[in-house]
Write a protein that holds these residues in place. Structure first.
Motif, PDB file in Angstrom:
ATOM      1  N   ALA A   1      58.264 -49.079   3.958  1.00  0.00           N
ATOM      2  CA  ALA A   1      59.272 -48.541   4.877  1.00  0.00           C
ATOM      3  C   ALA A   1      59.996 -49.646   5.639  1.00  0.00           C
ATOM      4  CB  ALA A   1      58.624 -47.549   5.843  1.00  0.00           C
ATOM      5  N   ALA A   2      59.269 -50.677   6.060  1.00  0.00           N
ATOM      6  CA  ALA A   2      59.897 -51.766   6.816  1.00  0.00           C
ATOM      7  C   ALA A   2      60.935 -52.496   5.970  1.00  0.00           C
ATOM      8  CB  ALA A   2      58.838 -52.746   7.316  1.00  0.00           C
ATOM      9  N   THR A   3      60.624 -52.740   4.719  1.00  0.00           N
ATOM     10  CA  THR A   3      61.557 -53.440   3.832  1.00  0.00           C
ATOM     11  C   THR A   3      62.780 -52.572   3.555  1.00  0.00           C
ATOM     12  OG1 THR A   3      59.734 -54.687   2.864  1.00  0.00           O
ATOM     13  CG2 THR A   3      61.784 -54.590   1.600  1.00  0.00           C
ATOM     14  N   ILE A   4      62.551 -51.285   3.312  1.00  0.00           N
ATOM     15  CA  ILE A   4      63.673 -50.368   3.080  1.00  0.00           C
ATOM     16  C   ILE A   4      64.601 -50.326   4.289  1.00  0.00           C
ATOM     17  CG2 ILE A   4      64.297 -47.935   2.736  1.00  0.00           C
ATOM     18  CD1 ILE A   4      61.742 -47.688   1.011  1.00  0.00           C
ATOM     19  N   ALA A   5      64.028 -50.427   5.477  1.00  0.00           N
ATOM     20  CA  ALA A   5      64.803 -50.358   6.713  1.00  0.00           C
ATOM     21  C   ALA A   5      65.509 -51.674   7.059  1.00  0.00           C
ATOM     22  CB  ALA A   5      63.898 -49.932   7.862  1.00  0.00           C
ATOM     23  N   GLY A   6      65.311 -52.705   6.254  1.00  0.00           N
ATOM     24  CA  GLY A   6      65.977 -53.976   6.527  1.00  0.00           C
ATOM     25  C   GLY A   6      65.111 -54.970   7.257  1.00  0.00           C
ATOM     26  N   GLY A   7      63.820 -54.708   7.333  1.00  0.00           N
ATOM     27  CA  GLY A   7      62.882 -55.638   7.963  1.00  0.00           C
ATOM     28  C   GLY A   7      61.880 -56.092   6.922  1.00  0.00           C
ATOM     29  N   GLY A   8      60.667 -56.277   7.325  1.00  0.00           N
ATOM     30  CA  GLY A   8      59.634 -56.684   6.387  1.00  0.00           C
ATOM     31  C   GLY A   8      59.593 -58.181   6.206  1.00  0.00           C
ATOM     32  N   PRO A   9      58.701 -58.659   5.347  1.00  0.00           N
ATOM     33  CA  PRO A   9      58.444 -60.092   5.230  1.00  0.00           C
ATOM     34  C   PRO A   9      59.603 -60.917   4.674  1.00  0.00           C
ATOM     35  CG  PRO A   9      57.250 -58.875   3.547  1.00  0.00           C
ATOM     36  CD  PRO A   9      57.832 -57.862   4.479  1.00  0.00           C
ATOM     37  N   PHE A  10      60.524 -60.290   3.956  1.00  0.00           N
ATOM     38  CA  PHE A  10      61.657 -61.026   3.387  1.00  0.00           C
ATOM     39  C   PHE A  10      62.921 -60.896   4.223  1.00  0.00           C
ATOM     40  CE2 PHE A  10      58.802 -60.382  -0.164  1.00  0.00           C
ATOM     41  CZ  PHE A  10      58.791 -61.637  -0.734  1.00  0.00           C
ATOM     42  N   GLY A  11      62.823 -60.192   5.347  1.00  0.00           N
ATOM     43  CA  GLY A  11      63.998 -59.971   6.167  1.00  0.00           C
ATOM     44  C   GLY A  11      64.864 -58.876   5.577  1.00  0.00           C
ATOM     45  N   ASP A  12      66.135 -58.935   5.842  1.00  0.00           N
ATOM     46  CA  ASP A  12      67.049 -57.880   5.422  1.00  0.00           C
ATOM     47  C   ASP A  12      67.464 -58.064   3.964  1.00  0.00           C
ATOM     48  OD1 ASP A  12      68.841 -55.844   5.201  1.00  0.00           O
ATOM     49  OD2 ASP A  12      70.163 -56.525   6.795  1.00  0.00           O
ATOM     50  N   VAL A  13      66.833 -57.283   3.095  1.00  0.00           N
ATOM     51  CA  VAL A  13      67.147 -57.344   1.667  1.00  0.00           C
ATOM     52  C   VAL A  13      67.710 -56.009   1.178  1.00  0.00           C
ATOM     53  CG1 VAL A  13      65.489 -59.157   1.111  1.00  0.00           C
ATOM     54  CG2 VAL A  13      64.757 -56.766   1.048  1.00  0.00           C
ATOM     55  N   HIS A  14      68.215 -55.198   2.106  1.00  0.00           N
ATOM     56  CA  HIS A  14      68.683 -53.866   1.705  1.00  0.00           C
ATOM     57  C   HIS A  14      70.034 -53.890   0.996  1.00  0.00           C
ATOM     58  CE1 HIS A  14      71.236 -53.787   5.298  1.00  0.00           C
ATOM     59  NE2 HIS A  14      71.861 -52.784   4.711  1.00  0.00           N
ATOM     60  N   ASN A  15      70.752 -55.010   1.018  1.00  0.00           N
ATOM     61  CA  ASN A  15      71.982 -55.149   0.241  1.00  0.00           C
ATOM     62  C   ASN A  15      71.563 -55.365  -1.209  1.00  0.00           C
ATOM     63  OD1 ASN A  15      74.513 -55.679  -0.764  1.00  0.00           O
ATOM     64  ND2 ASN A  15      74.672 -57.711   0.173  1.00  0.00           N
ATOM     65  N   VAL A  16      71.679 -54.317  -2.038  1.00  0.00           N
ATOM     66  CA  VAL A  16      71.174 -54.412  -3.398  1.00  0.00           C
ATOM     67  C   VAL A  16      72.273 -54.802  -4.374  1.00  0.00           C
ATOM     68  CG1 VAL A  16      69.242 -52.857  -3.081  1.00  0.00           C
ATOM     69  CG2 VAL A  16      71.438 -51.905  -3.763  1.00  0.00           C
ATOM     70  N   PRO A  17      71.899 -55.594  -5.365  1.00  0.00           N
ATOM     71  CA  PRO A  17      70.605 -56.247  -5.484  1.00  0.00           C
ATOM     72  C   PRO A  17      70.519 -57.473  -4.574  1.00  0.00           C
ATOM     73  CG  PRO A  17      72.010 -56.926  -7.290  1.00  0.00           C
ATOM     74  CD  PRO A  17      72.792 -55.911  -6.493  1.00  0.00           C
ATOM     75  N   THR A  18      69.314 -57.847  -4.241  1.00  0.00           N
ATOM     76  CA  THR A  18      69.049 -59.115  -3.577  1.00  0.00           C
ATOM     77  C   THR A  18      67.948 -59.797  -4.365  1.00  0.00           C
ATOM     78  OG1 THR A  18      69.707 -58.417  -1.353  1.00  0.00           O
ATOM     79  CG2 THR A  18      68.157 -60.237  -1.494  1.00  0.00           C
ATOM     80  N   VAL A  19      68.132 -61.068  -4.645  1.00  0.00           N
ATOM     81  CA  VAL A  19      67.148 -61.843  -5.400  1.00  0.00           C
ATOM     82  C   VAL A  19      66.567 -62.907  -4.485  1.00  0.00           C
ATOM     83  CG1 VAL A  19      66.806 -63.421  -7.354  1.00  0.00           C
ATOM     84  CG2 VAL A  19      68.347 -61.454  -7.577  1.00  0.00           C
ATOM     85  N   VAL A  20      65.250 -63.031  -4.521  1.00  0.00           N
ATOM     86  CA  VAL A  20      64.587 -64.116  -3.806  1.00  0.00           C
ATOM     87  C   VAL A  20      63.821 -64.959  -4.803  1.00  0.00           C
ATOM     88  CG1 VAL A  20      64.409 -62.860  -1.625  1.00  0.00           C
ATOM     89  CG2 VAL A  20      62.503 -62.811  -3.213  1.00  0.00           C
ATOM     90  N   VAL A  21      63.736 -66.242  -4.498  1.00  0.00           N
ATOM     91  CA  VAL A  21      62.944 -67.170  -5.294  1.00  0.00           C
ATOM     92  C   VAL A  21      61.911 -67.776  -4.365  1.00  0.00           C
ATOM     93  CG1 VAL A  21      62.954 -69.303  -6.649  1.00  0.00           C
ATOM     94  CG2 VAL A  21      64.854 -67.682  -6.867  1.00  0.00           C
ATOM     95  N   LEU A  22      60.663 -67.723  -4.804  1.00  0.00           N
ATOM     96  CA  LEU A  22      59.555 -68.349  -4.084  1.00  0.00           C
ATOM     97  C   LEU A  22      59.071 -69.538  -4.899  1.00  0.00           C
ATOM     98  CD1 LEU A  22      57.464 -65.136  -3.257  1.00  0.00           C
ATOM     99  CD2 LEU A  22      59.202 -66.238  -1.832  1.00  0.00           C
ATOM    100  N   ASP A  23      58.608 -70.583  -4.224  1.00  0.00           N
ATOM    101  CA  ASP A  23      58.018 -71.701  -4.955  1.00  0.00           C
ATOM    102  C   ASP A  23      56.577 -71.334  -5.334  1.00  0.00           C
ATOM    103  OD1 ASP A  23      56.450 -72.144  -2.649  1.00  0.00           O
ATOM    104  OD2 ASP A  23      57.520 -73.970  -2.087  1.00  0.00           O
ATOM    105  N   ALA A  24      55.886 -72.232  -5.995  1.00  0.00           N
ATOM    106  CA  ALA A  24      54.535 -71.949  -6.494  1.00  0.00           C
ATOM    107  C   ALA A  24      53.527 -71.689  -5.378  1.00  0.00           C
ATOM    108  CB  ALA A  24      54.051 -73.099  -7.378  1.00  0.00           C
TER     109      ALA A  24
END
Length: 159
Positions: A112-135
């Protein structure tokens, strides 16, 4: 304010590589559609690409198509995940969507937090959004909108 305690480090610039050694690993866990976890622990040890998407969005479908091809090329060298920004009532729809698009990597529903624009990745509700994490699980790139394979690969390699 900076005179009192030094300047705060700026957040990563959207669509631009951040300095991974200045970041801490992101802690996250999403509701996987099968027995393959979509969480911080499952992404350690290799670069990770996570796409936040929605079944109703044509641009999300284009992004998933790019990632499916990339994942086939990369094999186990890169972790991939698709996180649908949809509620649990849409689980079956997300399952059918990912099957029809040929997604072989883990798929999950956002919390729910991610859907609402929060959560651990911040605001990713603009779809699509791509994140890259290192190893190590640190955010090195966040890109709202469709990201081409060449852009994603450049972000993975720090370019």
């Amino acid at each position: 304010m900076s005179a009192c305690g030094g300047a705060a480090k700026p957040p990563p610039v959207v669509g631009v590589s951040a300095q991974p050694d200045n970041r801490v690993p992101i802690d996250f866990e999403f509701d996987s559609l099968d027995n393959r976890p979509v969480n911080a622990a499952s992404t350690r040890g290799a670069p990770t690409i996570i796409a936040f998407a929605a079944t109703w969005d044509l641009m999300s479908q284009a992004q998933v198509d790019f990632l499916v091809k990339m994942a086939k090329h990369d094999g186990a060298a890169v972790h991939y995940a698709l996180v649908a920004l949809q509620e649990s009532k849409d689980r079956e729809l997300v399952e059918v969507y990912s099957q029809k698009l040929g997604v072989d990597f883990p798929v999950a529903l956002a919390d729910a937090a991610t859907i609402a624009g929060g959560g651990p990745f911040g605001d990713v509700h603009n779809v699509p959004t791509v994140v890259v994490l290192d190893a190590e699980g640190r955010l090195v790139w966040l890109h709202p909108g469709v990201a081409k394979a060449s852009e994603i690969r450049a972000a993975m390699h720090g370019n």
